[in-house]
Write a protein that holds these residues in place. Structure first.
Motif, PDB file in Angstrom:
ATOM      1  N   ALA A  35     -27.399 -55.221 -76.846  1.00  0.00           N
ATOM      2  CA  ALA A  35     -26.572 -54.214 -77.521  1.00  0.00           C
ATOM      3  C   ALA A  35     -27.381 -52.949 -77.803  1.00  0.00           C
ATOM      4  CB  ALA A  35     -25.995 -54.785 -78.813  1.00  0.00           C
ATOM      5  N   ARG A  38     -27.826 -50.696 -74.809  1.00  0.00           N
ATOM      6  CA  ARG A  38     -26.619 -49.950 -74.469  1.00  0.00           C
ATOM      7  C   ARG A  38     -26.305 -48.882 -75.512  1.00  0.00           C
ATOM      8  NH1 ARG A  38     -23.656 -51.348 -70.488  1.00  0.00           N
ATOM      9  NH2 ARG A  38     -21.783 -50.512 -71.431  1.00  0.00           N
ATOM     10  N   ASP A  40     -25.615 -49.334 -78.794  1.00  0.00           N
ATOM     11  CA  ASP A  40     -24.619 -49.732 -79.786  1.00  0.00           C
ATOM     12  C   ASP A  40     -25.216 -49.610 -81.181  1.00  0.00           C
ATOM     13  OD1 ASP A  40     -22.547 -50.803 -81.227  1.00  0.00           O
ATOM     14  OD2 ASP A  40     -22.425 -52.668 -80.081  1.00  0.00           O
ATOM     15  N   TYR A  69     -17.950 -59.184 -77.423  1.00  0.00           N
ATOM     16  CA  TYR A  69     -18.716 -57.945 -77.405  1.00  0.00           C
ATOM     17  C   TYR A  69     -18.489 -57.179 -76.089  1.00  0.00           C
ATOM     18  CZ  TYR A  69     -22.559 -54.718 -76.884  1.00  0.00           C
ATOM     19  OH  TYR A  69     -23.296 -53.597 -76.638  1.00  0.00           O
ATOM     20  N   ARG A  73     -16.723 -53.366 -76.094  1.00  0.00           N
ATOM     21  CA  ARG A  73     -17.647 -52.234 -75.966  1.00  0.00           C
ATOM     22  C   ARG A  73     -17.005 -51.086 -75.169  1.00  0.00           C
ATOM     23  NH1 ARG A  73     -21.786 -54.445 -71.347  1.00  0.00           N
ATOM     24  NH2 ARG A  73     -20.231 -54.313 -69.702  1.00  0.00           N
TER      25      ARG A  73
END
Length: 74
Positions: A35, A38, A40, A69, A73
């Motif tokens: 995460a 990316r 997040d 998730y 996303r």
């Protein structure tokens, strides 16, 4: 015959407990790394949710969290 514990106090039991603790930590860490890579902003929250799901239910529950998730996303 060989003794089950092989001379280590609590040998197999400690191994099982260690695996029960290490698997959720590893899953949470992997989820956090994915995460965070990316970008997040809720990477830590996803890691905690995945680790708790793995600890409370099974490691398969953390796969469900991972699928959720991926689904939500950007």
């Amino acid at each position: 015959m060989f003794p089950l514990q092989l001379g280590v106090p609590g040998g197999p039991e400690l191994l099982v407990i260690l695996l029960i603790v290490l698997i959720p930590i590893a899953i949470g860490y992997a989820m956090y790394q994915y995460a965070a890579s990316r970008g997040d902003e809720n990477a830590a929250l996803w890691a905690v949710v995945a680790a708790v799901a793995s600890l409370v239910a099974t490691p398969i529950a953390s796969l469900v969290v991972f699928v959720v998730y991926i689904w939500q996303r950007d």
